[in-house]
Scaffold this motif. Sequence first.
Motif, short mmCIF file in Angstrom:
data_model
loop_
_atom_site.label_atom_id
_atom_site.label_comp_id
_atom_site.label_asym_id
_atom_site.label_seq_id
_atom_site.Cartn_x
_atom_site.Cartn_y
_atom_site.Cartn_z
N ALA A 83 39.55 36.15 47.92
CA ALA A 83 39.56 37.02 46.74
C ALA A 83 40.78 37.93 46.76
CB ALA A 83 38.28 37.86 46.72
N ASP A 84 41.12 38.46 47.92
CA ASP A 84 42.29 39.34 48.04
C ASP A 84 43.57 38.57 47.73
OD1 ASP A 84 43.50 41.86 48.69
OD2 ASP A 84 44.11 41.01 50.62
N ALA A 85 43.67 37.35 48.28
CA ALA A 85 44.87 36.55 48.03
C ALA A 85 44.95 36.13 46.57
CB ALA A 85 44.85 35.31 48.94
N THR A 86 43.82 35.76 46.00
CA THR A 86 43.80 35.31 44.60
C THR A 86 44.15 36.45 43.64
OG1 THR A 86 42.13 33.65 45.13
CG2 THR A 86 42.41 34.22 42.81
N ALA A 90 47.26 36.24 41.20
CA ALA A 90 47.03 36.30 39.75
C ALA A 90 47.83 37.43 39.10
CB ALA A 90 45.54 36.47 39.48
N PHE A 91 48.09 38.48 39.86
CA PHE A 91 48.81 39.63 39.34
C PHE A 91 50.25 39.28 38.96
CE2 PHE A 91 50.41 43.99 39.32
CZ PHE A 91 49.33 44.68 38.79
N LEU A 92 50.77 38.21 39.59
CA LEU A 92 52.16 37.82 39.35
C LEU A 92 52.34 37.05 38.05
CD1 LEU A 92 53.18 36.63 42.94
CD2 LEU A 92 53.91 38.73 41.78
N ARG A 103 38.80 32.56 37.42
CA ARG A 103 37.57 31.89 37.85
C ARG A 103 37.47 31.86 39.37
NH1 ARG A 103 38.88 28.28 33.62
NH2 ARG A 103 39.84 26.87 35.15
N ARG A 104 38.59 31.63 40.04
CA ARG A 104 38.55 31.56 41.50
C ARG A 104 38.20 32.93 42.09
NH1 ARG A 104 42.70 28.40 45.51
NH2 ARG A 104 41.93 29.26 47.49
N TYR A 105 38.77 33.97 41.54
CA TYR A 105 38.46 35.32 42.02
C TYR A 105 36.98 35.64 41.81
CZ TYR A 105 38.17 40.42 42.07
OH TYR A 105 37.78 41.71 42.32
N GLN A 106 36.45 35.36 40.64
CA GLN A 106 35.04 35.64 40.36
C GLN A 106 34.13 34.80 41.26
OE1 GLN A 106 33.99 38.06 38.57
NE2 GLN A 106 35.93 38.63 37.61
N LYS A 107 34.52 33.57 41.50
CA LYS A 107 33.74 32.71 42.39
C LYS A 107 33.73 33.26 43.81
CE LYS A 107 33.39 27.91 43.98
NZ LYS A 107 34.00 26.55 43.91
N ALA A 283 48.28 36.41 50.65
CA ALA A 283 48.21 37.70 49.98
C ALA A 283 49.47 38.52 50.25
CB ALA A 283 46.98 38.46 50.44
N ASP A 284 49.96 38.49 51.48
CA ASP A 284 51.19 39.21 51.82
C ASP A 284 52.37 38.68 51.01
OD1 ASP A 284 50.14 40.94 53.77
OD2 ASP A 284 50.22 39.39 55.29
N GLU A 285 52.45 37.37 50.87
CA GLU A 285 53.55 36.76 50.11
C GLU A 285 53.54 37.25 48.67
OE1 GLU A 285 55.32 32.33 50.14
OE2 GLU A 285 53.29 32.46 49.31
N SER A 286 52.35 37.28 48.06
CA SER A 286 52.25 37.72 46.67
C SER A 286 52.52 39.21 46.53
CB SER A 286 50.85 37.38 46.13
OG SER A 286 50.62 35.99 46.16
#
Length: 438
Positions: A83-86, A90-92, A103-107, A283-286
């Motif tokens: 969820a943190d990585a997604t 997604a913010f980008l 959908r992936r985050y909500q899942k 997540a760090d990369e994003s």
Amino acid sequence: MTALASPRTPVLASARRGLSARAGSTPGRLTGLLVVALLLGLGFGVAAVSGVLQRSGLVDDVRTRSGPLTVQSQQLYRALSDADATAATAFLSGGIETPAASRRYQKDIAAASKALATTAGSGGADADAVEQLTTQLPVYTGLVETARVYNRQGLPLGAAYLREASGLMREKLLPAAQRLYRAETAQLADDRDGAALFPFVAVPLGLLLLAGLVVGQVWLTRRTNRLVNPGLLAASVAAVLGLLWLTVSWGALAADLRDGETHGSAQVQTFAQARLLALQARADESLTLVARGNGASFERDFQRRMTDLVGRDGKGGLLGAAYDGADADMRRALDGAVADVAAWRGAHRQVRALDDGGRYPEAVDLAIGAEKGSAATAFGALDDRLGGAIDAANGRSGRAADAADGTQTGAAVGLGLLTVVVVVGAAVGIQRRAAEYR
């Protein structure tokens, strides 16, 4: 004055002499042999049957409680990390995140909530970790939603909220999930070790019983010149069968549980840890890109996690160390994972070169795009491979637990019946010889 002797003294002395004489006689010795055989037979039976029931209960815990709870806690940890990585990725996408990312985050959040409810309802989970996860998860989702609102409006304040949400995830939620996972893993290990424990009470008692029956038959043969005592022979055969059943069933159970640990649980831990490192690195990369020039700390975290995963040379780290003792299936998965990490590292270097060169939109495209050679594609391949390896190892662990449970089928009833044969056979065999002296 001379004390008068008690009139009961001669009677007691005479009784003692009578008892001593009877104990030294053949009928007395037969009675003693019978008592010893019955005590050892009953002791062996009780210890064997209770041990089987205890082992069966612990194996059932591995199959239905500690094993599934370990899987749930691992899924909780993974869902939070994903969820943190997604959310960061997604913010980008600029303004409105893609439907797939949403959908992936909500899942992930739904999966984390479900896994948390399952582990919390078990009653044996780390209460502090459960409480922290329960109270802080809504705070995290609230921060992410606030970040999305500002991001849709094109305001830079969204990035600040996203960094705060990611900090909460890394400083509180993930450490709590890790504690919960370790607690459930330790409980699984305790259940497995308890079930595989050697029957230190039943086996020595069984050996003593068998030795006593053999000695008794030899003594009777010399005393009566009769080669075979049917009752004691039946008791001896039943004792041998009971010992064999007990030791063979225990050995099969222990072997199955060892296989489940070596080729199941141990591999799950390796691949799960690797998957979590990869998710955190993603997540760090994003977040490095989200920070727009202020993401040096996230880039350092990315490189550190990659080093933990495969080492500086791409051949060490967690995945490199996992080759020792790995079976063929695990080695193939490790080879593929190492190749995926190498592809991801190559794509990441290009992302950083583009971003550092002032080509931010192109860097974002390479980081989150679906085309071949992008960082997202390499990460997705790695995540899918590690997820498949975890599922396969969990399946093997479950099958090993089922096989271990099967080794105890009928053992309690069978050992109980053999104990009855031992007791009845010893009683009948010895009583018949004793009756000849009446």
